[in-house]
Design a protein around this motif. Structure first.
Motif, PDB file in Angstrom:
ATOM      1  N   TYR A  52       0.830  -1.210   0.000  1.00 31.96           N
ATOM      2  CA  TYR A  52       0.000   0.000   0.000  1.00 31.96           C
ATOM      3  C   TYR A  52       0.859   1.253   0.000  1.00 31.96           C
ATOM      4  O   TYR A  52       0.548   2.239  -0.678  1.00 31.96           O
ATOM      5  N   LEU A  53       1.953   1.240   0.756  1.00 28.28           N
ATOM      6  CA  LEU A  53       2.792   2.431   0.896  1.00 28.28           C
ATOM      7  C   LEU A  53       3.718   2.656  -0.293  1.00 28.28           C
ATOM      8  O   LEU A  53       4.425   3.665  -0.344  1.00 28.28           O
ATOM      9  N   THR A  54       3.707   1.738  -1.253  1.00 31.99           N
ATOM     10  CA  THR A  54       4.581   1.885  -2.427  1.00 31.99           C
ATOM     11  C   THR A  54       4.283   3.176  -3.175  1.00 31.99           C
ATOM     12  O   THR A  54       5.183   3.861  -3.653  1.00 31.99           O
ATOM     13  N   VAL A  55       3.002   3.526  -3.272  1.00 39.75           N
ATOM     14  CA  VAL A  55       2.588   4.766  -3.929  1.00 39.75           C
ATOM     15  C   VAL A  55       2.102   5.735  -2.860  1.00 39.75           C
ATOM     16  O   VAL A  55       1.129   5.462  -2.163  1.00 39.75           O
ATOM     17  N   LYS A  56       2.792   6.873  -2.718  1.00 39.59           N
ATOM     18  CA  LYS A  56       2.490   7.790  -1.618  1.00 39.59           C
ATOM     19  C   LYS A  56       1.461   8.858  -1.968  1.00 39.59           C
ATOM     20  O   LYS A  56       0.930   9.510  -1.094  1.00 39.59           O
ATOM     21  N   GLY A  57       1.195   9.100  -3.246  1.00 40.35           N
ATOM     22  CA  GLY A  57       0.342  10.230  -3.600  1.00 40.35           C
ATOM     23  C   GLY A  57       1.112  11.533  -3.449  1.00 40.35           C
ATOM     24  O   GLY A  57       2.338  11.550  -3.290  1.00 40.35           O
ATOM     25  N   LEU A  80       7.112  16.220  12.814  1.00 35.60           N
ATOM     26  CA  LEU A  80       7.164  15.070  11.902  1.00 35.60           C
ATOM     27  C   LEU A  80       6.252  13.946  12.381  1.00 35.60           C
ATOM     28  O   LEU A  80       5.601  13.277  11.573  1.00 35.60           O
ATOM     29  N   HIS A  81       6.175  13.747  13.705  1.00 38.17           N
ATOM     30  CA  HIS A  81       5.248  12.741  14.233  1.00 38.17           C
ATOM     31  C   HIS A  81       3.795  13.183  14.030  1.00 38.17           C
ATOM     32  O   HIS A  81       2.918  12.340  13.758  1.00 38.17           O
ATOM     33  N   ALA A  82       3.525  14.479  14.147  1.00 36.53           N
ATOM     34  CA  ALA A  82       2.178  14.986  13.891  1.00 36.53           C
ATOM     35  C   ALA A  82       1.798  14.770  12.428  1.00 36.53           C
ATOM     36  O   ALA A  82       0.677  14.350  12.115  1.00 36.53           O
ATOM     37  N   GLY A  83       2.739  15.046  11.522  1.00 36.28           N
ATOM     38  CA  GLY A  83       2.492  14.826  10.099  1.00 36.28           C
ATOM     39  C   GLY A  83       2.248  13.355   9.797  1.00 36.28           C
ATOM     40  O   GLY A  83       1.352  13.005   9.015  1.00 36.28           O
ATOM     41  N   ALA A  84       3.042  12.487  10.423  1.00 41.67           N
ATOM     42  CA  ALA A  84       2.870  11.046  10.223  1.00 41.67           C
ATOM     43  C   ALA A  84       1.504  10.591  10.738  1.00 41.67           C
ATOM     44  O   ALA A  84       0.822   9.773  10.098  1.00 41.67           O
ATOM     45  N   ALA A  85       1.102  11.118  11.886  1.00 44.62           N
ATOM     46  CA  ALA A  85      -0.197  10.752  12.460  1.00 44.62           C
ATOM     47  C   ALA A  85      -1.334  11.124  11.518  1.00 44.62           C
ATOM     48  O   ALA A  85      -2.245  10.314  11.256  1.00 44.62           O
ATOM     49  N   ASN A  91      -4.989   8.033   5.399  1.00 44.86           N
ATOM     50  CA  ASN A  91      -4.960   6.799   4.619  1.00 44.86           C
ATOM     51  C   ASN A  91      -5.939   5.767   5.168  1.00 44.86           C
ATOM     52  O   ASN A  91      -6.525   4.998   4.400  1.00 44.86           O
ATOM     53  N   ALA A  92      -6.119   5.754   6.483  1.00 42.34           N
ATOM     54  CA  ALA A  92      -7.123   4.862   7.065  1.00 42.34           C
ATOM     55  C   ALA A  92      -8.504   5.177   6.512  1.00 42.34           C
ATOM     56  O   ALA A  92      -9.283   4.265   6.172  1.00 42.34           O
ATOM     57  N   SER A  93      -8.808   6.480   6.402  1.00 41.54           N
ATOM     58  CA  SER A  93     -10.125   6.875   5.882  1.00 41.54           C
ATOM     59  C   SER A  93     -10.277   6.472   4.415  1.00 41.54           C
ATOM     60  O   SER A  93     -11.366   6.065   3.988  1.00 41.54           O
ATOM     61  N   LEU A  94      -9.183   6.537   3.640  1.00 44.84           N
ATOM     62  CA  LEU A  94      -9.235   6.126   2.232  1.00 44.84           C
ATOM     63  C   LEU A  94      -9.474   4.615   2.114  1.00 44.84           C
ATOM     64  O   LEU A  94     -10.255   4.167   1.275  1.00 44.84           O
ATOM     65  N   ILE A  95      -8.779   3.851   2.947  1.00 43.23           N
ATOM     66  CA  ILE A  95      -8.928   2.394   2.919  1.00 43.23           C
ATOM     67  C   ILE A  95     -10.364   2.003   3.259  1.00 43.23           C
ATOM     68  O   ILE A  95     -10.975   1.157   2.591  1.00 43.23           O
ATOM     69  N   HIS A  96     -10.924   2.644   4.273  1.00 42.81           N
ATOM     70  CA  HIS A  96     -12.312   2.352   4.652  1.00 42.81           C
ATOM     71  C   HIS A  96     -13.286   2.834   3.576  1.00 42.81           C
ATOM     72  O   HIS A  96     -14.292   2.156   3.288  1.00 42.81           O
ATOM     73  N   ASP A  97     -13.002   4.011   2.977  1.00 44.86           N
ATOM     74  CA  ASP A  97     -13.860   4.515   1.899  1.00 44.86           C
ATOM     75  C   ASP A  97     -13.894   3.546   0.722  1.00 44.86           C
ATOM     76  O   ASP A  97     -14.945   3.347   0.094  1.00 44.86           O
ATOM     77  N   ASP A  98     -12.743   2.955   0.406  1.00 46.74           N
ATOM     78  CA  ASP A  98     -12.678   2.015  -0.716  1.00 46.74           C
ATOM     79  C   ASP A  98     -13.566   0.797  -0.468  1.00 46.74           C
ATOM     80  O   ASP A  98     -14.156   0.250  -1.398  1.00 46.74           O
ATOM     81  N   LEU A 120     -10.161  -7.983   5.470  1.00 43.81           N
ATOM     82  CA  LEU A 120      -8.774  -7.589   5.733  1.00 43.81           C
ATOM     83  C   LEU A 120      -8.599  -6.086   5.560  1.00 43.81           C
ATOM     84  O   LEU A 120      -7.865  -5.446   6.333  1.00 43.81           O
ATOM     85  N   ALA A 121      -9.269  -5.496   4.576  1.00 44.51           N
ATOM     86  CA  ALA A 121      -9.129  -4.053   4.331  1.00 44.51           C
ATOM     87  C   ALA A 121      -9.590  -3.244   5.545  1.00 44.51           C
ATOM     88  O   ALA A 121      -8.935  -2.270   5.940  1.00 44.51           O
ATOM     89  N   VAL A 122     -10.703  -3.639   6.152  1.00 47.43           N
ATOM     90  CA  VAL A 122     -11.192  -2.943   7.347  1.00 47.43           C
ATOM     91  C   VAL A 122     -10.178  -3.055   8.479  1.00 47.43           C
ATOM     92  O   VAL A 122      -9.890  -2.081   9.186  1.00 47.43           O
ATOM     93  N   LEU A 123      -9.610  -4.247   8.658  1.00 47.40           N
ATOM     94  CA  LEU A 123      -8.620  -4.451   9.718  1.00 47.40           C
ATOM     95  C   LEU A 123      -7.367  -3.619   9.473  1.00 47.40           C
ATOM     96  O   LEU A 123      -6.791  -3.047  10.414  1.00 47.40           O
ATOM     97  N   VAL A 124      -6.939  -3.525   8.221  1.00 42.60           N
ATOM     98  CA  VAL A 124      -5.761  -2.708   7.891  1.00 42.60           C
ATOM     99  C   VAL A 124      -6.057  -1.238   8.159  1.00 42.60           C
ATOM    100  O   VAL A 124      -5.213  -0.506   8.701  1.00 42.60           O
ATOM    101  N   GLY A 125      -7.264  -0.793   7.791  1.00 42.04           N
ATOM    102  CA  GLY A 125      -7.652   0.584   8.089  1.00 42.04           C
ATOM    103  C   GLY A 125      -7.628   0.862   9.580  1.00 42.04           C
ATOM    104  O   GLY A 125      -7.125   1.903  10.031  1.00 42.04           O
TER     105      GLY A 125
END
Length: 336
Positions: A52-57, A80-85, A91-98, A120-125
């Motif tokens: 999933y992280l291969t393509v960052k957008g 940097l931790h705030a940005g990562a959070a 990305n969690a919201s995108l995974i769930h939206d998909d 699995l997608a829900v669990l990853v999100g």
């Protein structure tokens, strides 16, 4: 795309690339935090996450976090931790939206749900959400942790509002703006807030920047909605997909409010009936275009950009302030 439009697009991409290059070191360190946070000995989870992280957008949201901190002169580890959070929560919201939208492609690649299934997608999100909160905790700032919590609620309520607007047939602009403020602008607002908080700025100091980010976020969603009225495979979704899901966005809302009454009523009846076929969706798209819906959406974005500039006037000129201006121009003019 005409030669003039193509030239303008590549100029704007250069603007985004310039911002990304200015923040190359910080973005690299932030992405390392994301990879380290999400790593797990579980072979399956690690495989799914790594793929999933291969393509960052474009990473516009973490860019905003870092730019906000840079505007106040202090890009530190907590930033940097705030940005990562925020990036992990987004990305969690995108995974769930998909999963909800049954999307098979994102950023030109197969979605997690299309490869591994919804379970699995829900669990990853959910895994992304948990790690987003962990990254927020590492900032040691309760305001940032509270912002992440509030943001999760706003994103969920925005999606629920969209469902309610479609179900209850709310064909008015205020309801639409209220919905996209929760669904999209709230994320941009928290980018500005969390970056500034992590940099040590006070709420009074960063309040104008949060207002700027709100308008930027609204424009981001309006432009995203415009894409639905044009057939372009590069965008990643078929024309009329929003209408197919019962979502009535700004171009069509304007047309419904300003077209001849009888014609507008016929379109409303079509929308209320639902289960639209391709020819009916094409009728609604043509109706929106013929009655100035696209032009109005661009007009509203231009209004918001002018209003946003007044908020930026609270800060001295710098490359970071100019980067915020460039980012706004890119968001309005982007082609995907």
């Amino acid at each position: 795309m005409t030669a003039l439009m193509s030239a303008a697009y590549f100029f704007l991409m250069d603007q985004l690339n310039l911002i990304q290059n200015r923040l190359k070191k910080e973005l690299g360190e932030m992405n390392s935090i994301i990879h380290q946070s999400l790593y797990t000995p579980n072979e399956l989870m690690n495989q799914v996450v790594t793929n999933y992280l291969t393509v960052k957008g474009k990473q516009i949201r973490p860019i905003m976090v870092i730019l906000s901190a840079a505007l106040f002169g202090n890009v530190n580890e907590h930033v940097l931790h705030a940005g990562a959070a925020l990036e992990m929560l987004h990305n969690a919201s995108l995974i769930h939206d998909d999963v909800v939208d049954e999307t098979s492609l994102r950023r030109g690649r197969q979605t997690i749900n299309s490869i591994w299934g919804n379970h699995l997608a829900v669990l990853v999100g959910d895994y992304f959400v948990s790690n987003a909160l962990s990254a927020g905790i590492r900032t040691g700032n309760l305001e940032i942790i509270a912002a992440l919590s509030d943001l999760g609620k706003e994103l969920s309520l925005g999606e629920i509002d969209q469902i309610c607007n479609a179900r209850d047939h709310h064909f008015d602009e205020p309801s639409y703006i209220s919905m996209i403020r929760k669904k999209t602008a709230s994320l941009f607002m928290n980018c500005a807030k969390m970056g500034a908080e992590a940099a040590g700025a006070s709420a009074e100091e960063y309040a104008p920047l949060v207002s700027y980010a709100e308008l930027l976020g609204l424009c981001f969603q309006i432009k995203d909605d415009i894409f639905d009225y044009f057939d372009d495979p590069a965008i990643g979704k078929p024309t009329g997909n929003d209408l197919r899901e019962g979502k009535v966005t700004l171009p069509l809302l304007y047309a419904l409010a300003n077209a001849p009454q009888q014609q507008a009523q016929e379109m409303k009846e079509l929308l209320k009936r639902g289960n639209l076929n391709d020819s009916e969706i094409a009728i609604l798209i043509d109706f929106a275009k013929a009655n100035g819906g696209i032009e109005y959406a661009y007009f509203r974005m231009a209004e918001m950009q002018q209003e946003a500039e007044r908020y930026l006037d609270n800060y001295p000129e710098s490359e970071w302030k100019e980067s915020f201006r460039d980012l706004f121009s890119f968001i309005i003019s982007r082609q995907k």
